[in-house]
Enzyme design. Structure first.
Site, PDB file in Angstrom:
ATOM      1  CB  CYS A   8      -0.994  -0.008   1.151  1.00 12.52           C
ATOM      2  SG  CYS A   8      -0.305   0.090   2.790  1.00 12.52           S
ATOM      3  CB  CYS A  83      -3.433   2.426  -2.256  1.00 14.38           C
ATOM      4  SG  CYS A  83      -2.828   1.189  -1.100  1.00 14.38           S
ATOM      5  CB  CYS A  87       0.868  -0.267  -7.559  1.00 14.42           C
ATOM      6  SG  CYS A  87       2.031  -1.128  -6.502  1.00 14.42           S
TER       7      CYS A  87
END
Length: 130
Positions: A8, A83, A87
């Protein structure tokens, strides 16, 4: 044994809880790691307190701390916590997103529900990887 990374943004709450529960509930099936795209520097104190109360797991005493993605060993699977940010690519064979809301700043009952959801998902993952 597969290696699983829980990721995260701050690596301070959900991913740390997942790492701890993975080690506690599924260490016979997979190794658990966690990291963040922008680590917050410390584990959320409410997460630490509630994991001690509920599971008698002291994440800090067990050496858990906020880490960068570059601190991860090579992993087989990546699980993002939900989140809602891009990423960076972490090399892996498989990935999934658990879509969990961050309980930071919320009352204990919200935290405990997030912990319960993570526990359930860890146990499901354990069965899939067995």
């Amino acid at each position: 044994m597969q290696r699983v990374a829980f990721i995260c943004v701050h690596n301070s709450c959900r991913s740390q809880i997942a790492q701890a529960l993975g080690r506690h509930l599924a260490a016979d099936v997979f190794e658990s790691y966690s990291a963040g795209t922008a680590p917050g520097g410390r584990i959320n104190p409410d997460a630490v307190r509630l994991m001690k109360e509920r599971y008698h797991i002291d994440m800090e005493a067990e050496g858990q701390h906020s880490k960068l993605l570059s601190d991860l060993p090579p992993v087989d699977g990546v699980i993002t916590m939900g989140c809602n940010v891009a990423c960076p690519s972490v090399p892996c064979a498989w990935r999934e997103d658990w879509g969990l809301d961050d309980p930071t700043g919320q009352p204990d009952d919200v935290f405990l529900e997030t912990i319960r959801q993570i526990e359930e998902k860890i146990l499901q993952l354990k069965e899939r990887l067995r």
